[in-house]
Write a protein that holds these residues in place. Structure first.
Motif, PDB file in Angstrom:
ATOM      1  N   VAL A  13      -5.832  -2.804   0.183  1.00  0.00           N
ATOM      2  CA  VAL A  13      -5.035  -2.775  -1.039  1.00  0.00           C
ATOM      3  C   VAL A  13      -3.571  -2.480  -0.713  1.00  0.00           C
ATOM      4  N   ILE A  14      -3.349  -1.565   0.243  1.00  0.00           N
ATOM      5  CA  ILE A  14      -1.962  -1.306   0.649  1.00  0.00           C
ATOM      6  C   ILE A  14      -1.305  -2.599   1.121  1.00  0.00           C
ATOM      7  N   TYR A  15      -2.048  -3.335   1.945  1.00  0.00           N
ATOM      8  CA  TYR A  15      -1.503  -4.592   2.440  1.00  0.00           C
ATOM      9  C   TYR A  15      -1.240  -5.566   1.306  1.00  0.00           C
ATOM     10  N   GLY A  16      -2.231  -5.686   0.420  1.00  0.00           N
ATOM     11  CA  GLY A  16      -2.082  -6.613  -0.689  1.00  0.00           C
ATOM     12  C   GLY A  16      -0.872  -6.289  -1.550  1.00  0.00           C
ATOM     13  N   VAL A  17      -0.706  -4.999  -1.857  1.00  0.00           N
ATOM     14  CA  VAL A  17       0.416  -4.588  -2.706  1.00  0.00           C
ATOM     15  C   VAL A  17       1.736  -4.879  -2.012  1.00  0.00           C
ATOM     16  N   LEU A  18       1.800  -4.538  -0.708  1.00  0.00           N
ATOM     17  CA  LEU A  18       3.036  -4.810   0.032  1.00  0.00           C
ATOM     18  C   LEU A  18       3.345  -6.301   0.038  1.00  0.00           C
ATOM     19  N   TYR A  19       2.305  -7.099   0.238  1.00  0.00           N
ATOM     20  CA  TYR A  19       2.477  -8.543   0.272  1.00  0.00           C
ATOM     21  C   TYR A  19       3.017  -9.045  -1.069  1.00  0.00           C
ATOM     22  N   TYR A  20       2.389  -8.540  -2.131  1.00  0.00           N
ATOM     23  CA  TYR A  20       2.764  -8.974  -3.474  1.00  0.00           C
ATOM     24  C   TYR A  20       4.216  -8.618  -3.785  1.00  0.00           C
ATOM     25  N   PHE A  21       4.575  -7.362  -3.488  1.00  0.00           N
ATOM     26  CA  PHE A  21       5.946  -6.941  -3.799  1.00  0.00           C
ATOM     27  C   PHE A  21       6.973  -7.624  -2.917  1.00  0.00           C
ATOM     28  N   ASN A  22       6.581  -7.872  -1.675  1.00  0.00           N
ATOM     29  CA  ASN A  22       7.502  -8.575  -0.791  1.00  0.00           C
ATOM     30  C   ASN A  22       7.817  -9.954  -1.340  1.00  0.00           C
TER      31      ASN A  22
ATOM     32  N   LEU B   5      -2.968  -5.143 -11.437  1.00  0.00           N
ATOM     33  CA  LEU B   5      -4.246  -4.439 -11.379  1.00  0.00           C
ATOM     34  C   LEU B   5      -5.383  -5.392 -11.017  1.00  0.00           C
ATOM     35  N   SER B   6      -5.350  -6.587 -11.597  1.00  0.00           N
ATOM     36  CA  SER B   6      -6.441  -7.526 -11.316  1.00  0.00           C
ATOM     37  C   SER B   6      -6.368  -8.023  -9.878  1.00  0.00           C
ATOM     38  N   LEU B   7      -5.137  -8.169  -9.366  1.00  0.00           N
ATOM     39  CA  LEU B   7      -4.992  -8.571  -7.962  1.00  0.00           C
ATOM     40  C   LEU B   7      -5.583  -7.510  -7.049  1.00  0.00           C
ATOM     41  N   VAL B   8      -5.228  -6.252  -7.348  1.00  0.00           N
ATOM     42  CA  VAL B   8      -5.726  -5.135  -6.546  1.00  0.00           C
ATOM     43  C   VAL B   8      -7.242  -5.086  -6.595  1.00  0.00           C
ATOM     44  N   LEU B   9      -7.781  -5.308  -7.800  1.00  0.00           N
ATOM     45  CA  LEU B   9      -9.219  -5.263  -7.975  1.00  0.00           C
ATOM     46  C   LEU B   9      -9.904  -6.337  -7.138  1.00  0.00           C
ATOM     47  N   PHE B  10      -9.350  -7.547  -7.171  1.00  0.00           N
ATOM     48  CA  PHE B  10      -9.947  -8.655  -6.422  1.00  0.00           C
ATOM     49  C   PHE B  10      -9.966  -8.353  -4.931  1.00  0.00           C
ATOM     50  N   ILE B  13     -12.512  -5.693  -4.093  1.00  0.00           N
ATOM     51  CA  ILE B  13     -13.908  -6.142  -4.033  1.00  0.00           C
ATOM     52  C   ILE B  13     -14.177  -6.879  -2.724  1.00  0.00           C
ATOM     53  N   ILE B  14     -13.242  -7.777  -2.373  1.00  0.00           N
ATOM     54  CA  ILE B  14     -13.410  -8.540  -1.126  1.00  0.00           C
ATOM     55  C   ILE B  14     -13.505  -7.597   0.065  1.00  0.00           C
ATOM     56  N   SER B  15     -12.606  -6.604   0.100  1.00  0.00           N
ATOM     57  CA  SER B  15     -12.603  -5.734   1.276  1.00  0.00           C
ATOM     58  C   SER B  15     -13.810  -4.800   1.269  1.00  0.00           C
ATOM     59  N   ALA B  16     -14.308  -4.431   0.087  1.00  0.00           N
ATOM     60  CA  ALA B  16     -15.517  -3.606   0.047  1.00  0.00           C
ATOM     61  C   ALA B  16     -16.690  -4.372   0.625  1.00  0.00           C
TER      62      ALA B  16
ATOM     63  N   ASP D  62      -3.553 -16.755  -6.532  1.00  0.00           N
ATOM     64  CA  ASP D  62      -2.649 -17.395  -5.594  1.00  0.00           C
ATOM     65  C   ASP D  62      -1.727 -16.401  -4.883  1.00  0.00           C
ATOM     66  N   GLU D  63      -1.370 -15.326  -5.599  1.00  0.00           N
ATOM     67  CA  GLU D  63      -0.387 -14.394  -5.038  1.00  0.00           C
ATOM     68  C   GLU D  63      -0.910 -13.643  -3.826  1.00  0.00           C
ATOM     69  N   VAL D  64      -2.206 -13.329  -3.812  1.00  0.00           N
ATOM     70  CA  VAL D  64      -2.729 -12.560  -2.680  1.00  0.00           C
ATOM     71  C   VAL D  64      -3.642 -13.420  -1.801  1.00  0.00           C
ATOM     72  N   ARG D  65      -3.393 -14.719  -1.830  1.00  0.00           N
ATOM     73  CA  ARG D  65      -4.206 -15.670  -1.081  1.00  0.00           C
ATOM     74  C   ARG D  65      -4.281 -15.291   0.401  1.00  0.00           C
ATOM     75  N   ILE D  66      -3.102 -15.166   1.017  1.00  0.00           N
ATOM     76  CA  ILE D  66      -3.061 -14.918   2.468  1.00  0.00           C
ATOM     77  C   ILE D  66      -3.760 -13.605   2.836  1.00  0.00           C
ATOM     78  N   PRO D  67      -3.473 -12.487   2.145  1.00  0.00           N
ATOM     79  CA  PRO D  67      -4.201 -11.263   2.490  1.00  0.00           C
ATOM     80  C   PRO D  67      -5.715 -11.427   2.412  1.00  0.00           C
ATOM     81  N   VAL D  68      -6.200 -12.134   1.388  1.00  0.00           N
ATOM     82  CA  VAL D  68      -7.644 -12.337   1.267  1.00  0.00           C
ATOM     83  C   VAL D  68      -8.161 -13.112   2.475  1.00  0.00           C
ATOM     84  N   TYR D  69      -7.455 -14.172   2.865  1.00  0.00           N
ATOM     85  CA  TYR D  69      -7.890 -14.946   4.033  1.00  0.00           C
ATOM     86  C   TYR D  69      -7.936 -14.076   5.270  1.00  0.00           C
TER      87      TYR D  69
END
Lengths: 63, 168, 191, 213
Positions: A13-22, B5-10, B13-16, D62-69
C-alpha cells in the motif's frame, strides 16, 4: 503467517500510494517534454521509449 | 478521497492474496530445503570419513572464515573453512584433524583459481604431500608461481587449526 | 580502512557489474548513445542504489529477521526499490526542476535495472555490516557508471566507423563490450 | 494465435530481436543445463503472470496498474524460487542470484503491459508460452556454442538428480583445442553479438520475402 500478510499489505500500500501521488504530481515547468535517449529494449509500452510518441502525448494531456 | 481508498483496497487485497500464497509455499518448501542442505553437507563429510556418524559443533569464535565444525564420533574434527586467493570467489575446503591435531584429510569443495597456476595447489598428489600428515605446529608447503593461492591455503589451515585447538 | 578500499576497488574494476557479472546490460546498451546521458543515468543509479541499499538493510535486519519472515526478502526488496524510485521522482519533481530535467527521465528506467536489486540482495547474502553495505552500494554503481561512460565514448566514434551491414547497431556494440570485458579482465589480481 | 506463437521464435525473438532479458542470457548461457533450467523458469513465470494479469485486467484500476503487476510478478518469482530451491538444489546453486532477478527481467513486465493487459487469458497464455520458449531457444543456442567451444563436450544432467547424466556428447580429438575464453564474460558478449547479427540477416531475408509476395 498473519504477520507476513499484514506486513506485506502495508508495504504494497505504501508503494501504491507513492506511485499514485507521484503520477498526480505535475511535472515542473519546461520538463513536460523530456525524452530519455534509451533504446535498450523494445518494450513499446515503456514511457521512456523514444518511438513512443503517442503514449507520451497522452500522458502529457492527462498531466 | 473515495477513489484513493478504493485503489488502496484493491492493492491491499492483491497483496494479501500474494502474501498468503508465499507463506503457504514457504511452509511446504522450508523443511525440504533444510533437509537438502544437511544432506549435501553430509555427502561431503562422507567423502572424507565414509560410514561414520557426524555431529555439528557450534563455533563460538569470531573468525568469519570458519563456516562450520563437525565432530566425527570421537576420532576426528572436520572444519569447513574459506579463504581468498587470486580470485574474488573464495576457496572453500573441508579440513579433517585427527585426535592429535594432525591434518588427516583435506578436500576442496569449490574454487575459482586460475587453471594451471593456482589450481596446482589442489591436485591430489600435491594435497597428499604438502598438507596431509602435517602436525599442529608444522608449516605447509607452497607452490612456486601460485603464491596467492598457496598463501590462501596457508591462512585457511591456520584458521582451521586455531578453531580446532580450542576443542582439545 | 584498507580492507574497505580494497573492497571498493574490486567492486569497481575487477568484479565490474556489467562486464563480469552481466547485470544492467539493458541500460548499458540503451543509454550509451551519448556520453551526457551516460553520466546522467550513472548518477541516478548511484543515488537510487545507495538509498535503496540502506533502506533494505535496515528493513531486513530490523523487521524481517525479527519477525522471522526472511522468505519475504525478494518481494520486500523489489517493492522497496520501486517505492523509493517513486518517492525520489515525486520529491525532485516538486522541489528541483533543474535536477528533474537532468536525472528525472532516467528514474522510471531504474526500477527494472537489475543492478539495484542485485546490490540489495548481495549485501544480505555476503553478510556485510553497515559500513561494508555503504561501500558496496557506492562502489558497484560507480563501476557501472565508469563502464557506461567509457562505452558511450567509444560508441560515439563507432557511428562513423564502417561496420558490416548485419552488425550495425547493437551487435557491434556487444562486440565492443566483449573487448572491454577482455581489457578489464587484465586487471584481475591487482588487489 | 499460431502466428503469435511463431513470432516469439524468430521475427520477434525476445532476446535476439528485441534485446530483452539480456543480463540473464549472457550470464547463464555457460552450460546447457543452466540455459534450459532458466528458460523453463522464465517461461513458467511468464505464462502464470500473463494469465493472472489478463484475468484481472478488467477490474484493475488504471492508476495502480504497474504496482499490481509488480506485486504479482514478484510473488510468482518468489514461489518459483522456493520450489527450485527445494526440488532442484543443484540448479538453484548454479542459477544463483539470476533466479530472483527474473523479477526485473524486462520480458515479463513488458509482456504484461503490452499484451496481457489488453487480451484474454487464453491468448495471453499462448503469448507467454511463445515468448518464454523463444527466450529458452535463444539461451539454448548460445549455451550450446559456448559450452562446446569451452569444453569441447556438452553434458546434460537430470535437474532433479545431479548425478544422473541424461545426455553427453564430446569429441576427444579436439580436447587440446579447448577455448576457455568462451566460458568467461568475453565469450558471452562475442557469441551473443554473432547470434544477434545472424538473426538480423534472417529477419531481413524474411521481410524481403514477404514484400515479394
Amino acid at each position: 503467517m498473519i504477520k507476513a500478510i499484514i506486513y506485506f499489505i502495508i508495504l504494497a500500500v505504501i508503494y501504491g500510494v507513492l506511485y499514485y501521488f507521484n503520477h498526480k504530481t505535475p511535472k515542473p515547468e519546461g520538463c513536460e517534454n523530456l525524452r530519455s535517449s534509451c533504446e535498450g529494449c523494445n518494450i513499446t509500452s515503456c514511457m521512456a521509449h523514444p518511438n513512443n510518441d503517442r503514449l507520451f502525448k497522452e500522458e502529457n494531456k492527462n498531466a | 478521497m473515495k477513489k484513493t481508498l478504493s485503489l488502496v483496497l484493491f492493492l491491499g487485497i492483491i497483496s494479501a492474496l500474494s502474501g498468503l500464497c508465499i507463506g503457504y509455499v514457504n511452509g511446504i518448501t522450508e523443511p525440504l530445503i533444510a533437509a537438502n542442505e544437511l544432506a549435501s553437507e553430509k555427502q561431503n563429510l562422507e567423502l572424507m570419513y565414509p560410514g561414520k556418524e557426524f555431529i555439528t559443533i557450534d563455533y563460538t569464535g569470531d573468525d568469519e572464515n570458519i563456516l562450520g565444525i563437525y565432530e566425527v564420533s570421537g576420532e576426528a574434527y572436520i572444519v569447513k573453512v574459506q579463504g581468498y586467493g587470486y580470485s574474488s570467489t573464495p576457496i572453500v575446503a573441508l579440513i579433517g584433524f585427527d585426535t592429535e591435531g594432525t591434518i588427516s584429510n583435506l578436500i576442496i569443495l569449490s574454487n575459482q583459481e586460475t587453471n594451471g597456476y593456482g589450481s596446482r595447489c589442489f591436485e591430489e598428489e600435491f594435497i597428499n604431500t604438502a598438507y596431509i600428515g602435517k602436525a599442529m605446529d608444522e608449516d605447509v608447503d607452497m607452490v612456486s608461481g601460485a603464491t596467492l593461492t598457496s598463501t590462501a591455503m596457508q591462512n585457511m589451515i591456520a584458521a582451521a587449526r586455531n578453531a580446532v585447538s580450542a576443542l582439545y | 580502512m584498507g580492507e574497505i578500499l580494497t573492497m571498493a576497488l574490486a567492486a569497481v574494476l575487477i568484479n565490474n557489474v556489467v562486464l563480469s557479472k552481466f547485470l544492467g546490460v539493458c541500460p548499458f546498451l540503451g543509454v550509451s548513445k551519448n556520453s551526457k546521458s551516460a553520466v546522467g543515468m550513472g548518477l541516478a543509479v548511484i543515488f537510487v542504489i545507495f538509498g535503496a541499499s540502506l533502506i533494505t538493510y535496515f528493513l531486513y535486519y530490523q523487521v524481517l529477521v525479527k519477525m522471522h519472515i526472511e522468505y519475504m526478502q525478494l518481494i520486500t526488496f523489489i517493492l522497496v526499490i520501486a517505492a523509493f524510485v517513486q518517492f525520489v521522482e515525486m520529491f525532485i519533481k516538486k522541489y528541483s526542476a533543474s535536477l528533474y530535467k537532468n536525472l528525472g527521465i532516467y528514474l522510471p528506467l531504474i526500477t527494472t535495472n537489475c543492478v539495484v536489486l542485485y546490490v540489495a540482495q548481495d549485501n544480505i547474502t555476503q553478510g556485510y555490516n553497515l559500513i561494508e553495505t555503504m561501500t558496496n552500494a557506492i562502489a558497484v554503481p560507480l563501476g557501472f557508471m565508469l563502464v557506461l561512460y567509457l562505452f558511450s565514448c567509444i560508441r560515439e566514434r563507432l557511428d562513423s566507423a564502417d561496420t558490416p551491414e548485419s552488425f550495425k547497431g547493437n551487435p557491434i556494440a556487444l562486440v565492443v563490450a566483449g573487448l572491454m570485458a577482455l581489457a578489464f579482465s587484465g586487471l584481475t589480481g591487482i588487489v | 494465435m499460431w502466428n503469435n506463437f511463431k513470432n516469439g521464435f524468430i521475427k520477434e525473438n525476445p532476446v535476439f530481436g528485441l534485446y530483452l532479458g539480456m543480463c540473464s542470457t549472457l550470464a547463464l548461457s555457460t552450460s546447457l543445463n543452466n540455459a534450459i533450467g532458466m528458460g523453463l523458469c522464465v517461461t513458467l513465470v511468464l505464462i502464470c503472470s500473463n494469465v493472472l494479469i489478463s484475468l484481472i485486467r478488467k477490474i484493475t484500476p488504471d492508476e495502480v496498474r504497474i504496482p499490481v503487476y509488480i506485486v504479482i510478478i514478484a510473488t510468482l518469482v518468489s514461489i518459483v524460487e522456493m520450489f527450485v530451491h527445494a526440488f532442484m538444489p543443484e540448479l538453484y546453486t548454479s542459477l544463483g542470484v539470476f533466479l530472483s532477478l527474473i523479477v526485473v527481467n524486462c520480458i515479463i513486465l513488458g509482456r504484461a503491459e503490452a499484451f496481457a493487459s489488453k487480451n484474454g487469458p487464453l491468448a495471453s497464455a499462448v503469448d507467454g508460452l511463445g515468448m518464454g520458449l523463444g527466450y529458452t531457444f535463444a539461451l539454448t543456442m548460445i549455451s550450446l556454442v559456448r559450452e562446446f567451444l569451452a569444453n569441447m563436450s556438452i553434458t546434460f544432467y537430470n535437474p532433479f538428480n545431479a548425478e544422473q547424466i541424461l545426455f553427453s556428447f564430446g569429441i576427444e580429438a579436439l580436447e587440446p583445442f579447448k577455448i576457455s575464453l568462451f566460458s568467461s564474460s568475453v565469450g558471452a558478449f562475442l557469441t551473443f553479438a554473432c547470434f544477434a547479427a545472424l538473426f538480423a540477416v534472417i529477419r531481413k531475408h524474411m521481410n524481403k520475402k514477404q514484400e515479394a509476395k
